[in-house]
Design a protein around this motif. Sequence first.
Motif, short mmCIF file in Angstrom:
data_model
loop_
_atom_site.label_atom_id
_atom_site.label_comp_id
_atom_site.label_asym_id
_atom_site.label_seq_id
_atom_site.Cartn_x
_atom_site.Cartn_y
_atom_site.Cartn_z
N ALA A 47 0.82 -1.21 0.00
CA ALA A 47 0.00 0.00 0.00
C ALA A 47 0.85 1.26 0.00
N TRP A 114 -7.87 9.86 -8.51
CA TRP A 114 -8.04 8.95 -7.38
C TRP A 114 -8.94 7.77 -7.75
N CYS A 118 -7.97 3.90 -7.74
CA CYS A 118 -8.72 2.83 -7.08
C CYS A 118 -8.80 1.61 -8.00
N HIS A 147 -8.36 -6.36 1.47
CA HIS A 147 -7.82 -5.42 2.45
C HIS A 147 -6.69 -4.60 1.85
N ALA A 150 -8.20 -1.99 -0.56
CA ALA A 150 -8.86 -0.90 0.16
C ALA A 150 -7.84 -0.01 0.88
N LEU A 151 -6.85 -0.61 1.50
CA LEU A 151 -5.82 0.16 2.19
C LEU A 151 -5.03 1.02 1.21
N THR A 152 -4.67 0.44 0.07
CA THR A 152 -3.91 1.18 -0.93
C THR A 152 -4.72 2.35 -1.47
N ALA A 153 -5.98 2.11 -1.81
CA ALA A 153 -6.83 3.18 -2.33
C ALA A 153 -7.07 4.25 -1.27
N GLY A 154 -7.20 3.84 -0.01
CA GLY A 154 -7.43 4.80 1.05
C GLY A 154 -6.22 5.65 1.40
N LEU A 155 -5.03 5.10 1.21
CA LEU A 155 -3.82 5.86 1.52
C LEU A 155 -3.40 6.80 0.39
N TYR A 156 -3.93 6.60 -0.81
CA TYR A 156 -3.48 7.41 -1.94
C TYR A 156 -3.63 8.92 -1.73
N PRO A 157 -4.75 9.42 -1.19
CA PRO A 157 -4.83 10.89 -1.03
C PRO A 157 -3.72 11.47 -0.17
#
Length: 177
Positions: A47, A114, A118, A147, A150-157
Amino acid sequence: MVGRPEPSPGLLRRLDDLARAALPAFTTAFLMVLAAGPTGIPALVAATALPCVVFWSIFRPAAMAPPAVFLIGLLQDLLTLAPLGTGVVTLLVAHGLAVSWRRFLARQSFLFVWLCFCGFAAGTAGFGFVLTAVLNWLVPPFPPALHQAALTAGLYPAFAFVLSRIHALMVRAEETT
């Protein structure tokens, strides 16, 4: 003046250019090593790697060349104890897609980039899941792949915010020299 060649760059200028070119790969590797610490989240290394590779592949592809992505993927495999080659192949595919779409993505809004990321995160998690299953001859559990996506997409911002500031500083430094 017209007709006069520019003086050759000095040692400090060459070191500055080298440091600016190596910064994306070295910061990505450094962040991956930090993420591999005792956090209890095994998907954190991947991530961390994917947002950095995709961001720099879009906005500074010369600094995130395929050999650097290969080494980052190898480091990811070694840090996560994944079958060798899964991180390399997934990051190289993500890098290739990001570079091929970079002219389009660089002109889009953050939200659109973003959302595309995702898709990158889901695709690389799925591709890594398939590669791991093929290389291990065993189907791994699917929730860790979800997981990781989702973690990777959530940390991108957060990564994009910091990396865009670093990129702006690098562009400003290049314009002044």
